[in-house]
Design a protein around this motif. Structure first.
Motif, short mmCIF file in Angstrom:
data_model
loop_
_atom_site.label_atom_id
_atom_site.label_comp_id
_atom_site.label_asym_id
_atom_site.label_seq_id
_atom_site.Cartn_x
_atom_site.Cartn_y
_atom_site.Cartn_z
N ALA A 151 13.31 -15.00 30.25
CA ALA A 151 13.99 -14.49 29.06
C ALA A 151 15.01 -15.50 28.53
CB ALA A 151 14.68 -13.16 29.38
N ILE A 152 15.80 -16.07 29.43
CA ILE A 152 16.77 -17.10 29.02
C ILE A 152 16.04 -18.26 28.37
CG2 ILE A 152 18.41 -18.81 29.88
CD1 ILE A 152 19.20 -16.75 32.04
N ASP A 153 14.93 -18.62 28.99
CA ASP A 153 14.10 -19.72 28.52
C ASP A 153 13.72 -19.53 27.05
OD1 ASP A 153 12.64 -22.00 28.64
OD2 ASP A 153 11.05 -21.23 29.91
N ILE A 154 13.19 -18.36 26.72
CA ILE A 154 12.67 -18.11 25.37
C ILE A 154 13.79 -17.95 24.35
CG2 ILE A 154 11.27 -16.57 23.98
CD1 ILE A 154 9.69 -18.22 26.03
N VAL A 155 14.75 -17.05 24.63
CA VAL A 155 15.81 -16.76 23.65
C VAL A 155 16.72 -17.97 23.46
CG1 VAL A 155 17.74 -15.24 23.09
CG2 VAL A 155 15.73 -14.31 24.23
N PHE A 156 17.13 -18.61 24.56
CA PHE A 156 18.02 -19.77 24.47
C PHE A 156 17.36 -20.90 23.69
CE2 PHE A 156 19.23 -23.91 26.26
CZ PHE A 156 20.58 -23.92 25.98
N VAL A 333 23.32 -10.85 34.09
CA VAL A 333 23.86 -9.49 34.02
C VAL A 333 22.73 -8.48 33.83
CG1 VAL A 333 25.27 -7.92 32.64
CG2 VAL A 333 26.11 -10.23 33.16
N ALA A 334 21.81 -8.79 32.93
CA ALA A 334 20.68 -7.88 32.70
C ALA A 334 19.84 -7.73 33.96
CB ALA A 334 19.83 -8.42 31.55
N MET A 335 19.65 -8.84 34.69
CA MET A 335 18.90 -8.78 35.95
C MET A 335 19.59 -7.87 36.95
SD MET A 335 18.03 -11.91 38.57
CE MET A 335 19.77 -12.12 38.94
N ALA A 336 20.91 -7.98 37.05
CA ALA A 336 21.66 -7.13 37.98
C ALA A 336 21.58 -5.66 37.57
CB ALA A 336 23.12 -7.59 38.04
N GLY A 383 22.87 -8.00 22.65
CA GLY A 383 21.71 -7.17 22.38
C GLY A 383 20.39 -7.86 22.68
N LEU A 384 20.25 -9.12 22.25
CA LEU A 384 19.00 -9.84 22.49
C LEU A 384 18.77 -10.06 23.98
CD1 LEU A 384 19.03 -12.53 19.65
CD2 LEU A 384 17.70 -10.42 19.75
N ALA A 385 19.83 -10.38 24.71
CA ALA A 385 19.68 -10.60 26.16
C ALA A 385 19.25 -9.32 26.87
CB ALA A 385 20.99 -11.12 26.75
N LEU A 386 19.91 -8.23 26.57
CA LEU A 386 19.56 -6.96 27.22
C LEU A 386 18.15 -6.51 26.80
CD1 LEU A 386 22.91 -4.94 26.92
CD2 LEU A 386 22.02 -6.16 28.91
#
Length: 537
Positions: A151-156, A333-336, A383-386
Motif C-alpha cells: 500500500a505504501i508502495d502504490i500510494v507513496f 498504523v493501519a497494519m497495527a 484517509g488514503l492510507a487507511l
C-alpha cells in the motif's frame, strides 16, 4: 488459530532461504511500474518539447504504455501459471531494463511507441505477480507487513512522482523519466533471483486439460481495446469518433468471447466461479472507487494549481508531499489496527476522512495556494492510507478464507482480476473526471458570462481599470481596450475553472459516500488477522 487452508503458505516459503528478499523484489517491481506510468503522465509536456511532438501525437505516449500494461494483466495469469512467477519476472525485468535504457535515445515517434509497448508489456507483469507472491511466498504472520508495504508502495509512489519528475527535469534531464526505472530494475532482478526459489515447470494434472492461451488473448485484447477507447475518448469527442466506437464494440465482444470460451472449454489456470463471490465483486467496486478518489490528488489538485495559479510541477510537488510522506507512518498504523479491528471498519474510517478532505477542498477559491490545502491534505493522507491498506487487507482475507492459497490458479486469477480492475478503474475514472471538469467549466463559464455585460457598472469599472494600467504599455487606446477585454475574459475562465474544480471535489466526496454504502454490504469474513497473526497460530 490459523485456518487449516492457509497452512501450506509456510511450506511454500521454506523453499526459499530469503523469502523477504523475494517480497522486496516484487514490491520494488510494483513501484517501478507505478512510477514509470506516473512519470510519463507528469512529464508529458517535457517529452513533447524534447521530441518536438504535437498534442495529438504525444497523446499516444501514455496510451501505448498503459494499454500494454492492461493487455498483459490477464495474460500474465497464463504466463505465471505456465512458467512460474520467478521466470516471468526475471525475463520481463530484463526486457524492461533494456527498453528503458534505449527509450530516451529514440528520435522518432514510431520507435518511441514500439519501445513503450515493449516496456508496458514487461512492466505489466509486475503487479499481478506481486500480490500472488506476497500471498504464497511470505509466511502468514508477515502478510500484514506485506500488505502495508504494498500500500505504501502504490500510494507513496503515485503522489511522489510529481516531485521526482520535477527534480529530474530541473537538475538532470527528461531522459531520467526512463532511466530511473533502468537503474532500479537490476536491483529488483537481484532480489528476485536470490529471494524467489527455483521451482519446476507446472505440469497439468492427469485428466486435466492443457492450459490454452487463446482465452487469455481474447481477454487481453478486449481489455486493452476498452482502455485505449477510454484514454483517447475525451480528445476524440467520445462516441462521435468512429475509432472510439469501434474500439468499444470490439473490446466488449472480445471480453464476452473470452468468458464464453472459458465455460465451453474450461481453462485450468482460470477459475471465474472463484470470483463470483459477493465480497469479491463488492471489493472490486471499492477498488474502482478508490482509484477514482485518488484523482483528487492526481488530477484535481494539480490541475487547479497549474491552470489557475500558474504553478510549475516543481511548485506543485510540495503540496502532494503532504499526502505522500505520511504514508510510511500511516501504513504501519493501519497494519497495527488490522491486527485488532475488522478491516471493514478501517475502510469506513478511511473513506470518511477522504470525504471530509474533499468537502474542505471544495471551498477552494482562485486565490488559494499550496498552504491553503495543508489541513485537507493531512485528512486526505490519513484517509488514503487507511482506505487502501484496509481494502487490500480485505481482499487478502477473502483469499485466505476460501483456502485459495493451496490452489495457485485461484491466486493468479484473483491477482490478475484485481490488476485489470485497478487499471481499468483508474482509466475510466480519469476519463470521466476529465469530461466532468470540461462540462462543468463550460457551464460555469456560460453562467458567469451572463453576468458580465458591457453595460454592467462592475464590468465597465473593471475594463477601465485594466485599460488605465495597460495604456502606458500600448501603442494606442484601442489596443489597451482590447487587451483589457482579454484580461476580463481570462478572469472569467479562471473563475469558471475554479468552480469546476470545486464541483470535482464534491463529486469525489459523493463517491466516498457511495463507497461507504457498498462497504456496509460487505459480509464479515470468519478469518480475521488477529487470529492468523497470533503468536500461537
Amino acid at each position: 488459530m490459523m485456518p487449516t487452508e492457509a497452512k501450506p503458505v509456510d511450506s511454500i516459503s521454506t523453499l526459499s532461504t530469503h523469502p523477504l528478499l523475494g517480497v522486496a523484489g516484487v514490491l520494488l517491481g510494483a513501484m517501478i511500474a507505478t512510477c514509470t506510468g506516473r512519470l510519463l503522465n507528469v512529464g508529458l509536456a517535457d517529452l513533447r518539447g524534447a521530441l518536438h511532438l504535437g498534442v495529438d501525437e504525444a497523446s499516444w505516449v501514455n496510451t501505448s504504455f498503459n494499454a500494454s500494461m492492461m493487455f498483459i494483466g490477464p495474460f500474465s495469469v497464463y504466463l505465471g501459471g505456465l512458467l512460474g512467477p520467478r521466470r516471468v519476472l526475471l525475463c520481463c525485468a530484463g526486457i524492461f531494463t533494456s527498453a528503458s535504457v534505449v527509450l530516451p535515445l529514440c528520435h522518432s515517434l514510431g520507435a518511441l511507441i514500439v519501445l513503450l509497448i515493449v516496456a508496458g508489456l514487461s512492466a505489466g507483469t509486475f503487479y499481478p505477480l506481486t500480490l500472488s507472491f506476497v500471498l504464497r511466498g511470505l509466511p502468514i504472520r508477515y502478510v500484514l507487513l506485506g500488505i502495508a508495504m504494498y500500500a505504501i508502495d502504490i500510494v507513496f509512489t503515485t503522489d511522489m512522482a510529481q516531485a521526482w519528475e520535477s527534480f529530474f527535469t530541473e537538475n538532470l534531464s527528461w531522459r531520467w523519466i526512463f532511466w530511473n526505472g533502468a537503474i532500479l530494475t537490476p536491483l529488483m532482478i537481484a532480489l528476485i533471483y536470490f529471494g524467489i526459489p527455483r521451482q519446476p515447470l507446472p505440469t497439468p494434472k492427469p485428466g486435466q486439460p492443457a492450459p490454452s492461451w487463446r482465452g487469455f488473448l481474447y481477454a487481453s485484447l478486449g481489455a486493452a481495446s476498452l482502455y485505449i477507447a477510454l484514454d483517447q475518448a475525451q480528445r476524440l469527442d467520445w462516441f462521435h469518433s468512429a475509432l472510439i466506437l469501434g474500439l468499444t464494440v470490439a473490446g466488449v465482444f472480445l471480453l464476452l468471447s473470452a468468458v464464453v470460451r472459458h465455460f465451453l472449454l474450461p481453462n485450468p489456470l482460470v477459475n471465474y466461479r472463484f470470483l463470483m463471490r459477493r465480497n469479491t465483486l463488492l471489493l472490486a467496486f471499492v477498488l474502482i472507487s478508490f482509484r477514482f478518489v485518488m484523482l483528487a490528488t492526481v488530477v484535481a489538485l494539480p490541475s487547479f494549481l497549474g491552470s489557475v495559479r500558474g504553478f510549475r510541477p516543481l511548485q506543485e510537488a510540495p503540496v502532494l508531499v503532504w499526502v505522500a510522506l505520511p504514508q510510511f507512518v500511516l501504513g504501519v498504523v493501519a497494519m497495527a489496527l488490522m491486527r485488532r479491528i475488522d478491516p471493514r471498519l478501517i475502510l469506513t474510517a478511511g473513506f470518511s476522512f477522504v470525504a471530509i478532505a474533499c468537502v474542505q477542498d471544495a471551498r477552494v477559491t482562485s486565490v488559494w495556494a499550496g498552504l491553503n490545502f495543508g489541513i485537507p491534505e493531512v485528512f486526505m493522507a490519513i484517509g488514503l492510507a487507511l482506505a487502501f491498506n484496509s481494502m487490500v487487507g480485505a481482499i487478502v482475507l477473502e483469499v485466505l478464507d476460501t483456502g485459495a492459497l493451496t490452489r495457485p490458479a485461484d491466486v493468479l486469477t484473483f491477482a490478475g482480476f484485481f490488476q485489470v480492475v485497478r487499471l481499468f478503474g483508474g482509466e475510466a475514472g480519469s476519463s470521466l473526471l476529465g469530461r466532468f471538469i470540461a462540462i462543468r467549466e463550460q457551464f460555469h463559464s456560460n453562467v458567469l458570462g451572463l453576468h458580465v455585460q458591457l453595460e454592467s457598472g462592475v464590468t465597465t469599472q473593471r475594463l477601465i481599470g485594466f485599460r488605465t494600467a495597460l495604456s502606458p504599455h500600448s501603442t494606442e487606446l484601442a489596443v489597451a481596450t482590447g487587451r483589457a477585454a482579454e484580461l476580463v475574459g481570462l478572469q472569467v475562465r479562471q473563475q469558471a475553472f475554479t468552480l469546476a474544480i470545486s464541483d470535482t471535489f464534491l463529486l469525489i466526496a459523493m463517491c466516498c459516500v457511495l463507497c461507504l454504502l457498498v462497504v456496509a454490504f460487505l459480509a464479515r469474513v470468519p478469518t480475521q488477522y488477529r487470529e492468523i497473526t497470533a503468536p500461537n497460530s
